[in-house]
Design an enzyme around this catalytic site. Sequence first.
Site, short mmCIF file in Angstrom:
data_model
loop_
_atom_site.label_atom_id
_atom_site.label_comp_id
_atom_site.label_asym_id
_atom_site.label_seq_id
_atom_site.Cartn_x
_atom_site.Cartn_y
_atom_site.Cartn_z
N GLY A 1 0.82 -1.21 0.00
CA GLY A 1 0.00 0.00 0.00
C GLY A 1 0.85 1.26 0.00
N ALA A 2 1.75 1.36 -1.00
CA ALA A 2 2.67 2.50 -1.04
C ALA A 2 2.21 3.59 -2.00
CB ALA A 2 4.07 2.01 -1.42
N GLY B 1 13.81 2.36 -6.52
CA GLY B 1 12.98 1.18 -6.30
C GLY B 1 11.94 1.06 -7.39
N LEU C 1 -3.81 -7.95 -1.79
CA LEU C 1 -3.62 -8.80 -0.60
C LEU C 1 -4.79 -9.74 -0.34
CD1 LEU C 1 -1.97 -6.23 1.86
CD2 LEU C 1 -0.85 -7.97 0.45
N ASN D 1 1.73 -2.37 5.64
CA ASN D 1 1.00 -1.11 5.84
C ASN D 1 -0.43 -1.17 5.33
OD1 ASN D 1 0.56 1.97 5.88
ND2 ASN D 1 0.40 1.45 3.70
N TYR E 1 -12.81 -4.88 11.57
CA TYR E 1 -11.54 -4.12 11.58
C TYR E 1 -10.82 -4.31 12.92
CZ TYR E 1 -8.46 -0.07 10.95
OH TYR E 1 -7.36 0.77 10.83
N SER E 2 -11.58 -4.18 13.99
CA SER E 2 -10.99 -4.31 15.32
C SER E 2 -10.42 -5.70 15.54
CB SER E 2 -12.11 -4.00 16.32
OG SER E 2 -11.70 -4.26 17.60
N1 LIG Z 1 -5.64 6.88 8.60
C1 LIG Z 1 -5.95 6.51 9.83
O1 LIG Z 1 -6.60 7.24 10.60
C2 LIG Z 1 -5.49 5.17 10.35
C3 LIG Z 1 -5.65 4.91 11.70
C4 LIG Z 1 -5.24 3.71 12.22
C5 LIG Z 1 -4.66 2.76 11.40
N2 LIG Z 1 -4.52 3.02 10.07
C6 LIG Z 1 -3.91 1.98 9.25
O2 LIG Z 1 -2.86 2.52 8.49
C7 LIG Z 1 -2.68 1.74 7.30
C8 LIG Z 1 -2.60 2.68 6.10
O3 LIG Z 1 -3.82 3.40 6.05
P1 LIG Z 1 -3.97 4.82 5.31
O4 LIG Z 1 -4.65 5.71 6.25
O5 LIG Z 1 -2.70 5.23 4.68
O6 LIG Z 1 -5.03 4.36 4.21
P2 LIG Z 1 -5.27 4.78 2.68
O7 LIG Z 1 -4.84 6.17 2.45
O8 LIG Z 1 -6.68 4.38 2.41
O9 LIG Z 1 -4.28 3.79 1.88
C9 LIG Z 1 -4.50 2.42 1.90
C10 LIG Z 1 -3.43 1.72 1.11
O10 LIG Z 1 -3.72 0.30 1.14
C11 LIG Z 1 -3.72 -0.21 -0.17
N3 LIG Z 1 -4.72 -1.28 -0.32
C12 LIG Z 1 -6.07 -1.19 -0.19
N4 LIG Z 1 -6.64 -2.39 -0.44
C13 LIG Z 1 -5.64 -3.25 -0.74
C14 LIG Z 1 -5.57 -4.62 -1.11
N5 LIG Z 1 -6.68 -5.37 -1.27
N6 LIG Z 1 -4.37 -5.18 -1.37
C15 LIG Z 1 -3.25 -4.42 -1.26
N7 LIG Z 1 -3.22 -3.13 -0.93
C16 LIG Z 1 -4.41 -2.54 -0.68
C17 LIG Z 1 -4.07 0.97 -1.06
O11 LIG Z 1 -3.50 0.75 -2.33
P3 LIG Z 1 -4.26 1.00 -3.74
O12 LIG Z 1 -5.52 1.75 -3.48
O13 LIG Z 1 -3.28 1.76 -4.54
O14 LIG Z 1 -4.50 -0.36 -4.26
C18 LIG Z 1 -3.40 2.14 -0.33
O15 LIG Z 1 -2.06 2.27 -0.77
C19 LIG Z 1 -3.85 0.77 7.26
O16 LIG Z 1 -3.41 -0.49 7.71
C20 LIG Z 1 -4.85 1.35 8.24
O17 LIG Z 1 -5.64 0.35 8.84
C21 LIG Z 1 -4.92 4.20 9.52
#
Ligand SMILES: NC(=O)c1ccc[n+]([C@@H]2O[C@H](COP(=O)([O-])OP(=O)(O)OC[C@H]3O[C@@H](n4cnc5c(N)ncnc54)[C@H](OP(=O)(O)O)[C@@H]3O)[C@@H](O)[C@H]2O)c1
Length: 244
Positions: free
Chosen positions: A12-13, A53, A60, A86, A151-152
Amino acid sequence: MNKNKQTALITGASRGIGKVIAKKLIQKGIKVIGTSTTNTGVKIINDYLKDNGFGLILDLKNTDSIIKTIKEIYKKKYSIDILINNAGIKKDNLLVKMTHKEWEDVIKINLSSVFYLVKSVIRSMIKKKQGRIITIGSIIANIGNKGQVNYSASKSGLIGFHKSLALEVASKGITVNIISPGLIKTDFIKTLNSTQYQNYVSKIPIKRIGYKDEIAHAVIFLISKKASYITGHTLHINGGMHMI
Ligand SMILES: NC(=O)c1ccc[n+]([C@@H]2O[C@H](COP(=O)([O-])OP(=O)(O)OC[C@H]3O[C@@H](n4cnc5c(N)ncnc54)[C@H](OP(=O)(O)O)[C@@H]3O)[C@@H](O)[C@H]2O)c1
């Protein structure tokens, strides 16, 4: 890409927290292999990584493709010294309304994929007697949230997984940790309406949501030599919203 440099695989980069982690890693001279589920995402990754890179497609949800993709990376003689789990999703619903698919997709992407990714890289790390595994968890693992049983459960499952794994590989030079964010400004929280948003912020002692950088800085610390004695830990970054 120089195959002799330290390399990190980040799921998820393409955007959000993963993108900022990737950018910080390349600033530190670490090569990055970043994943996305879309060609557009891969293009974004390749554009900012330049010759530091490359991006590749990885969904996933698809276990076979996780195993195949990691095999191909090794076949091309790249090493994976750092694994950053991530990528994550949410599919919120109250338990009474939650569908099998909403449950299964979230468990598969947030929890089961980490098992397959780690399983695919761990032998190589053991052989090298070094490695760093960092997974992005969530505050919701500890405090729960209405509408997020899936999620939890996925994020708290990661805590047990990482503690057990840390014990299994501690003597092999591999550290295994979770970074557990509170509310961070990314696409992930854009579904919140302003009342929900204000309600969350009112519960954050620092009185603001967190920034992606604030998570990425912690990743940089945990992969550094300075953190070589930290393993099996969950590092909470949440502005004081939850203290353990
Ligand atoms: N933002 C918050 O408040 C928050 C709080 C707590 C924890 N987190 C955790 O932080 C991590 C990153 O979240 P974020 O806030 O950066 O979210 P985001 O902006 O929605 O980004 C999510 C990333 O995950 C990838 N992704 C989504 N579905 C996928 C799949 N089926 N297979 C592979 N990759 C997938 C997306 O890639 P593509 O769309 O390019 O495929 C994107 O790069 C997550 O694990 C989330 O649970 C976030």
